[in-house]
Design a protein around this motif. Structure first.
Motif, short mmCIF file in Angstrom:
data_model
loop_
_atom_site.label_atom_id
_atom_site.label_comp_id
_atom_site.label_asym_id
_atom_site.label_seq_id
_atom_site.Cartn_x
_atom_site.Cartn_y
_atom_site.Cartn_z
N LEU A 51 -26.37 40.22 84.36
CA LEU A 51 -25.12 39.48 84.52
C LEU A 51 -25.30 38.22 85.36
N GLN A 52 -26.16 38.27 86.34
CA GLN A 52 -26.45 37.08 87.13
C GLN A 52 -27.08 36.00 86.27
N ALA A 53 -28.01 36.43 85.39
CA ALA A 53 -28.63 35.47 84.47
C ALA A 53 -27.61 34.91 83.48
N ALA A 54 -26.69 35.77 83.02
CA ALA A 54 -25.65 35.33 82.09
C ALA A 54 -24.72 34.32 82.77
N LYS A 55 -24.33 34.61 83.99
CA LYS A 55 -23.45 33.70 84.74
C LYS A 55 -24.10 32.32 84.88
N THR A 56 -25.35 32.29 85.25
CA THR A 56 -26.06 31.02 85.42
C THR A 56 -26.11 30.25 84.11
N TYR A 57 -26.43 30.93 83.03
CA TYR A 57 -26.54 30.27 81.73
C TYR A 57 -25.19 29.72 81.28
N LEU A 58 -24.14 30.52 81.47
CA LEU A 58 -22.80 30.08 81.05
C LEU A 58 -22.31 28.90 81.87
N GLU A 59 -22.65 28.87 83.14
CA GLU A 59 -22.26 27.72 83.97
C GLU A 59 -23.00 26.45 83.54
N GLU B 231 -19.75 49.64 79.11
CA GLU B 231 -20.63 48.64 79.70
C GLU B 231 -20.08 47.24 79.44
N ALA B 232 -19.51 47.04 78.25
CA ALA B 232 -18.94 45.73 77.92
C ALA B 232 -17.79 45.39 78.86
N ALA B 233 -16.92 46.36 79.13
CA ALA B 233 -15.79 46.11 80.03
C ALA B 233 -16.26 45.80 81.44
N CYS B 234 -17.29 46.50 81.87
CA CYS B 234 -17.86 46.25 83.20
C CYS B 234 -18.41 44.83 83.28
N MET B 235 -19.11 44.42 82.23
CA MET B 235 -19.71 43.08 82.22
C MET B 235 -18.64 41.99 82.19
N GLN B 236 -17.61 42.20 81.38
CA GLN B 236 -16.53 41.21 81.32
C GLN B 236 -15.86 41.07 82.68
N ASP B 237 -15.59 42.20 83.33
CA ASP B 237 -14.94 42.18 84.63
C ASP B 237 -15.79 41.41 85.65
N TYR B 238 -17.08 41.65 85.64
CA TYR B 238 -17.99 40.97 86.56
C TYR B 238 -17.98 39.46 86.32
N LEU B 239 -18.11 39.05 85.08
CA LEU B 239 -18.20 37.61 84.77
C LEU B 239 -16.89 36.89 85.09
N VAL B 240 -15.77 37.53 84.79
CA VAL B 240 -14.47 36.91 85.08
C VAL B 240 -14.29 36.76 86.59
N LYS B 241 -14.65 37.80 87.33
CA LYS B 241 -14.54 37.74 88.79
C LYS B 241 -15.44 36.67 89.39
N GLY C 274 -16.00 33.72 88.01
CA GLY C 274 -15.61 32.38 87.62
C GLY C 274 -15.80 31.98 86.18
N ILE C 275 -16.16 32.92 85.30
CA ILE C 275 -16.32 32.60 83.87
C ILE C 275 -14.99 32.82 83.17
N ASP C 276 -14.55 31.84 82.41
CA ASP C 276 -13.27 31.93 81.68
C ASP C 276 -13.31 33.11 80.70
N GLU C 277 -12.28 33.95 80.78
CA GLU C 277 -12.23 35.15 79.95
C GLU C 277 -12.27 34.82 78.46
N SER C 278 -11.76 33.65 78.07
CA SER C 278 -11.74 33.28 76.66
C SER C 278 -13.15 33.07 76.10
N ARG C 279 -14.12 32.87 76.97
CA ARG C 279 -15.51 32.67 76.53
C ARG C 279 -16.27 33.99 76.40
N ILE C 280 -15.61 35.10 76.71
CA ILE C 280 -16.30 36.40 76.73
C ILE C 280 -15.71 37.30 75.64
N TRP C 281 -16.52 37.69 74.69
CA TRP C 281 -16.11 38.62 73.63
C TRP C 281 -16.76 39.97 73.89
N MET C 282 -15.97 41.04 73.76
CA MET C 282 -16.48 42.38 74.07
C MET C 282 -16.81 43.17 72.81
N GLU C 283 -17.99 43.77 72.82
CA GLU C 283 -18.41 44.73 71.79
C GLU C 283 -18.63 46.05 72.51
#
Length: 248
Positions: free
Chosen positions: A115-123, A144-154, A156-165
């Motif tokens: 998730l840290q790597a994902a946050k950096t890439y998305l920024e 796991e998807a819900a956990c990841m979405q929650d982490y990224l949104v918290k 600073g990643i816009d929720e609209s950019r995150i799709w959950m599978e």
């Protein structure tokens, strides 16, 4: 008889070490390896205790299989290390974050690193859409998807950019279901996607993506604990050969 006791003492030491690994979260595979070494030590002890033509033949067969296994593991390990360096490309339209364990509702250490790597890439790539993929396993209160979405949104990643599978239970399903989700939302299947996982996992994930007709861009998440990196590196070697022999 003396040789047998030496082999049995070695086996006992590895059994104790394996039991210690089993008490540590995330080190089950290291424990399994220790038990395997213990079993081999017992076998060679019995070979030394009961010499004979048949026993000698069995010992040679077992030794030959061990040498073959070590060679195959070494070659596979080189491929894993090379893929773990990742790609330098930016600007992937879609990026899939492969799921890992969740402790209740919190990401495990391995998942946190992804998730840290994902946050950096998305920024760094504001136009990239992130697909977080992973179902709910034992001991996990949420997917796991819900956990990841929650982490990224918290973070600073816009929720609209995150799709959950939220159905996948394996690496193959992570990729397959994520691609299906992209196709469902956009009307077309992508031909190139970024894949975020720990460095030891990128070879197998990328190989699977290529089998699905996708050009993968590996984005490595650094595994901070060297002991965990070794543990999962060895497990990946077995995982790759399991996929080769059994599929899935």
């Amino acid at each position: 008889m003396r040789k047998l006791w030496i082999y049995l003492l070695v086996a006992g030491g590895f059994v104790l070490l394996g039991l210690c690994f089993y008490t540590m979260p995330g080190y089950d595979f290291s424990g399994l390896i220790c038990m395997g070494i213990a079993a081999l030590s017992v076998c060679y002890g019995l070979f030394a205790r009961f010499p004979g033509r048949v026993i000698k033949w069995l010992r040679r067969c077992l030794t030959g299989l061990l040498i073959l296994g070590i060679i195959l593991a070494a070659v596979t390990g080189i491929l894993i290390v090379r893929a773990g360096k990742g790609a330098s490309e930016d600007g992937c339209r879609y990026m899939i974050v492969l799921g890992a364990g969740v402790n209740g509702t919190e990401p495990s250490l391995i998942l946190s690193e992804r998730l840290q790597a994902a946050k950096t890439y998305l920024e760094e790539n504001p136009d990239t859409i992130c697909i977080v993929s992973g179902g709910q396993g034992a001991g996990e209160q949420i997917t796991e998807a819900a956990c990841m979405q929650d982490y990224l949104v918290k973070n600073g990643i816009d929720e609209s950019r995150i799709w959950m599978e939220e159905k996948a239970t394996s690496t193959w399903e992570n990729l397959e279901f994520s691609l299906e989700l992209i196709e469902k939302k956009t009307g077309e299947r992508p031909t190139r996607v970024g894949i975020i996982s720990n460095e030891f996992h990128l070879f197998r994930a990328g190989w699977m993506a290529e089998k699905m007709g996708i050009d993968p861009v590996g984005i490595p998440a650094k595994t901070s604990w060297i002991s965990l990196r070794i543990n999962y590196f060895l497990r990946e070697i077995v995982g790759i050969w399991k996929h080769i022999l059994l599929g899935g």
